[in-house]
Design a protein around this motif. Sequence first.
Motif, PDB file in Angstrom:
ATOM      1  N   GLN A  47      54.842  28.891  35.790  1.00  0.00           N
ATOM      2  CA  GLN A  47      53.511  28.320  36.009  1.00  0.00           C
ATOM      3  C   GLN A  47      52.663  29.254  36.867  1.00  0.00           C
ATOM      4  N   ASN A  48      53.270  29.819  37.884  1.00  0.00           N
ATOM      5  CA  ASN A  48      52.532  30.725  38.760  1.00  0.00           C
ATOM      6  C   ASN A  48      52.089  31.979  38.007  1.00  0.00           C
ATOM      7  N   ALA A  49      52.927  32.457  37.081  1.00  0.00           N
ATOM      8  CA  ALA A  49      52.589  33.675  36.338  1.00  0.00           C
ATOM      9  C   ALA A  49      51.357  33.467  35.456  1.00  0.00           C
ATOM     10  N   ARG A  50      51.125  32.240  34.989  1.00  0.00           N
ATOM     11  CA  ARG A  50      49.969  32.002  34.118  1.00  0.00           C
ATOM     12  C   ARG A  50      48.662  31.897  34.915  1.00  0.00           C
ATOM     13  N   TYR A  51      48.747  31.989  36.234  1.00  0.00           N
ATOM     14  CA  TYR A  51      47.537  32.135  37.044  1.00  0.00           C
ATOM     15  C   TYR A  51      47.053  33.591  37.072  1.00  0.00           C
ATOM     16  N   ALA A  52      47.862  34.512  36.551  1.00  0.00           N
ATOM     17  CA  ALA A  52      47.578  35.942  36.721  1.00  0.00           C
ATOM     18  C   ALA A  52      46.187  36.315  36.217  1.00  0.00           C
ATOM     19  N   TRP A  53      45.821  35.870  35.010  1.00  0.00           N
ATOM     20  CA  TRP A  53      44.548  36.309  34.420  1.00  0.00           C
ATOM     21  C   TRP A  53      43.340  35.832  35.229  1.00  0.00           C
ATOM     22  N   LEU A  54      43.510  34.762  36.008  1.00  0.00           N
ATOM     23  CA  LEU A  54      42.404  34.267  36.815  1.00  0.00           C
ATOM     24  C   LEU A  54      42.109  35.186  37.997  1.00  0.00           C
ATOM     25  N   ASN A  55      43.002  36.123  38.293  1.00  0.00           N
ATOM     26  CA  ASN A  55      42.794  37.101  39.357  1.00  0.00           C
ATOM     27  C   ASN A  55      42.253  38.424  38.827  1.00  0.00           C
ATOM     28  N   THR A  56      41.663  38.408  37.647  1.00  0.00           N
ATOM     29  CA  THR A  56      41.176  39.643  37.019  1.00  0.00           C
ATOM     30  C   THR A  56      40.172  40.381  37.901  1.00  0.00           C
ATOM     31  N   ALA A  57      39.424  39.682  38.722  1.00  0.00           N
ATOM     32  CA  ALA A  57      38.433  40.339  39.584  1.00  0.00           C
ATOM     33  C   ALA A  57      39.068  41.346  40.534  1.00  0.00           C
ATOM     34  N   VAL A  58      40.382  41.226  40.801  1.00  0.00           N
ATOM     35  CA  VAL A  58      41.052  42.183  41.684  1.00  0.00           C
ATOM     36  C   VAL A  58      42.007  43.072  40.901  1.00  0.00           C
ATOM     37  N   ALA A  59      41.854  43.112  39.560  1.00  0.00           N
ATOM     38  CA  ALA A  59      42.724  43.953  38.742  1.00  0.00           C
ATOM     39  C   ALA A  59      42.507  45.416  39.073  1.00  0.00           C
ATOM     40  N   PRO A  60      43.567  46.225  39.059  1.00  0.00           N
ATOM     41  CA  PRO A  60      43.404  47.665  39.312  1.00  0.00           C
ATOM     42  C   PRO A  60      42.674  48.339  38.164  1.00  0.00           C
ATOM     43  N   ALA A  61      42.235  49.552  38.387  1.00  0.00           N
ATOM     44  CA  ALA A  61      41.544  50.315  37.347  1.00  0.00           C
ATOM     45  C   ALA A  61      42.448  50.484  36.130  1.00  0.00           C
ATOM     46  N   SER A  62      41.859  50.411  34.946  1.00  0.00           N
ATOM     47  CA  SER A  62      42.630  50.490  33.715  1.00  0.00           C
ATOM     48  C   SER A  62      43.184  51.891  33.512  1.00  0.00           C
ATOM     49  N   ALA A  63      44.394  51.932  32.974  1.00  0.00           N
ATOM     50  CA  ALA A  63      44.984  53.235  32.638  1.00  0.00           C
ATOM     51  C   ALA A  63      44.398  53.799  31.348  1.00  0.00           C
ATOM     52  N   ASP A  64      43.683  52.973  30.600  1.00  0.00           N
ATOM     53  CA  ASP A  64      43.077  53.406  29.344  1.00  0.00           C
ATOM     54  C   ASP A  64      41.590  53.696  29.582  1.00  0.00           C
ATOM     55  N   PRO A  65      41.189  54.973  29.642  1.00  0.00           N
ATOM     56  CA  PRO A  65      39.783  55.288  29.939  1.00  0.00           C
ATOM     57  C   PRO A  65      38.834  54.918  28.802  1.00  0.00           C
ATOM     58  N   THR A  66      39.378  54.618  27.609  1.00  0.00           N
ATOM     59  CA  THR A  66      38.508  54.282  26.477  1.00  0.00           C
ATOM     60  C   THR A  66      38.199  52.789  26.406  1.00  0.00           C
ATOM     61  N   ALA A  67      38.816  51.978  27.250  1.00  0.00           N
ATOM     62  CA  ALA A  67      38.578  50.537  27.203  1.00  0.00           C
ATOM     63  C   ALA A  67      37.146  50.225  27.617  1.00  0.00           C
ATOM     64  N   ASP A  68      36.532  49.317  26.892  1.00  0.00           N
ATOM     65  CA  ASP A  68      35.166  48.902  27.225  1.00  0.00           C
ATOM     66  C   ASP A  68      35.189  47.940  28.403  1.00  0.00           C
ATOM     67  N   PRO A  69      34.269  48.090  29.329  1.00  0.00           N
ATOM     68  CA  PRO A  69      34.221  47.151  30.459  1.00  0.00           C
ATOM     69  C   PRO A  69      33.559  45.839  30.048  1.00  0.00           C
ATOM     70  N   MET A  70      33.680  44.870  30.928  1.00  0.00           N
ATOM     71  CA  MET A  70      32.970  43.609  30.739  1.00  0.00           C
ATOM     72  C   MET A  70      32.626  43.041  32.109  1.00  0.00           C
ATOM     73  N   TRP A  71      31.599  42.196  32.111  1.00  0.00           N
ATOM     74  CA  TRP A  71      31.238  41.498  33.338  1.00  0.00           C
ATOM     75  C   TRP A  71      32.156  40.282  33.487  1.00  0.00           C
ATOM     76  N   TRP A  72      32.612  40.047  34.719  1.00  0.00           N
ATOM     77  CA  TRP A  72      33.574  38.971  34.982  1.00  0.00           C
ATOM     78  C   TRP A  72      33.171  38.235  36.259  1.00  0.00           C
ATOM     79  N   LEU A  73      33.077  36.914  36.157  1.00  0.00           N
ATOM     80  CA  LEU A  73      32.746  36.090  37.326  1.00  0.00           C
ATOM     81  C   LEU A  73      33.574  34.817  37.260  1.00  0.00           C
ATOM     82  N   ILE A  74      34.315  34.540  38.329  1.00  0.00           N
ATOM     83  CA  ILE A  74      35.102  33.305  38.397  1.00  0.00           C
ATOM     84  C   ILE A  74      34.692  32.539  39.647  1.00  0.00           C
ATOM     85  N   ARG A  75      34.454  31.244  39.460  1.00  0.00           N
ATOM     86  CA  ARG A  75      34.095  30.371  40.579  1.00  0.00           C
ATOM     87  C   ARG A  75      34.783  29.019  40.398  1.00  0.00           C
TER      88      ARG A  75
END
Length: 732
Positions: A47-75
């Motif tokens: 259950q705790n592991a499925r909270y992971a995606w909600l912490n995307t705002a603190v995700a480290p920089a992507s290892a894939d430089p070709t990935a497109d960015p997106m705006w992210w806001l969680i409240r």
Amino acid sequence: MIRFGLRLCLSGGREGAVRLVVIAGAVALGVGMLLATLAGMNAVGAQNARYAWLNTAVAPASADPTADPMWWLIREDYYHGQSIGRVEVAALGPDASVPPGIPHLPGPGEFYVSPALGKLLRNTPAAELGDRFPGREIGTIGRAALPSPESLLIVIGRTPADLEQLGARQVTEIMTTSPSDCGNGCYVGINHDGMTLVLSVVAAALLFPVLIFIGTATRLAATRREQRFAAMRLIGATPRQISVISAVESTVAAAAGTAAGFGLFFALRSGLATIPFTGEPFFSADLSLTGIDVLSVGLGIPLGAVVASWLALRRVQISPLGVSRRVTPKPPRAWRLIPLVVGLAELTYFIGRRPGTTNGQIAAYLSGFLLVLTGLVLAGPWLTMVGARALAGRASRPAALIAGRRLSDNPKAGFRTVSGLIVALFITSVATGTITTYVANRGEPRTDSVAATSLAKSFWPEEGPAPTVDQIPAGLTAIPGVRSVTVVHRNPDPDGWQGLVTCAELDRLAVFGSCPAGARVAQVASDLIGMRAFDLTSDTYVWDAAGIAPAEVDRQPILSVVVDTTSRSAFERARTLLVDAFPLGRFPISVGEWEANSARQLRQFQQLANVIMLASLPIAGCSLAVSVAGGLSDRKRPFSMLRLTGVQLRTLRRVVALETVVPLLLVATVATGLGFLAAHLFLRAQLGYPLRAPDLSFYLMVGGGLAVSLGIVASTLPLLRRITGPETARNE
């Protein structure tokens, strides 16, 4: 000898079959509880592991430089005190990452909702909830993104310009690291230290009584087996051959019980998933077993049964003449109380000397609690001996005298079957005492208090420019049930409260406190309540005076809008209007909801403590029942002889009952009392609060659990009539 042992075990007549079935049944129940405990621990992690995606705002920089960015806001939003996770996204390219549980990112004007939130939206007037979410629903968030079946989550598509204006952050990948393994600021879920602490406490508190129960079951009817083994020694069997036969008997019963225990667990798994161990139910699939769990239980329980049988035989030297020579164990000494006294002394020492750092506080208090708990387990036999001697010394009837003497001769055996209760009741008492006291002093206010009925939307400088009076929705005052709408202005004095309100306005409102005598302007909290919600009665709370003229108050920037209501419908409609009018920053919330959120986290730990207690008490009762049944089988001849000499059956039943009731009630009383004492010492040292008595529900739970345990024990007493007849004395 293995084949011979199997023949003896499976063809040993009615007595052997009954013994095999009873041991297998007891082991099955213990294994089922053991598997449920292990699966529950795995479920908390899943259950705790499925909270992971909600912490995307603190995700480290992507290892894939070709990935497109997106705006992210969680409240975090709220509805009737329930937390709603609101995620708003906007892709900046076709290859932007997609959160789990949805097929693609929603576009502007679209959103995905969790099943629970979708149901809530359909059953709630739009003005109270649905109007906060722009656009239309295009799908349901899948299970991979939901911590719980009851999770309230929404993923909203917005334009990049909207999210940039709202203060969103650009990200290039979705966080996949569990909060328990996240070391860079994850704020949703349980961090590693918290997860380790929770799982360790639950594991120790639940596994200990379960393993004791299984060990007790595998030693069932040990004396009767020893008599058979003595007869085998008489006809030439060696001690090694006796050990092999004993191991075969124990292994067969334990293996059958283990297999049945796995079946019991899988049959009850769906029902177990609905129990909110962490405050929210699990998905059934979360209650899973790893390969290590299956192997550890599937192989470890039969192996443990063999070891228990071997240890039981080591205590008895069976001679070739068939005589079982036993030695009365040495009585436990008072030195066993030393760790208990040291632990209490350590907790007492820190009253008025609280360590200044978090790590120092953890080391000080946790070591004290562990010392007390270790001391309780170590001192248990000594306490049982003292209680038994007191029973025998004050005995006025034969039953009490016999039971007291037997317990005092071997208090370790009397304590062993209930020792699992020590851990469960101590942890539950500490948790209940601490949480009850904290909530009473700093928990959520009454539902009818102004702290719960008023809603505040604050405008902090870091969230953007403050609005003007004209921007405040005029419709707020038109909502039925809205009692008042108050504008709080920013205080230019940095050393005072954040806001300003004229004393005339406070007098008109009447429910938010008052001004000091002679003052014309008051310094107030942004929500007109502050951190002292319990002090804010209708006319007793007095704010500090502000050194500013009333005419200057309206010239200051607006700090907040406070809406007081008389109904939950008006409360939620006002919140919806404020969310739509002021989408920047944090959403409107009441002090009651802030405090309720904190209290909810505490109640999750209380829930775990209650589960531990409610599971451990029946397990202890089953351990006692198995021990009583085994003891009755072992003492058939002595009891039969006593009945032949004129001892009434009810006297023998009192003997058996007292031998089980005394250790059970003694352990429950001592563990609960010392748990409350340790909680009191901790509260005084850390928070300066005296212990508050728990609610009646706690005592009812403990009393009900003990009653169930005693009822399980009582179910074995009818065996006395059947096994102590004259034919037993004659045949033996």
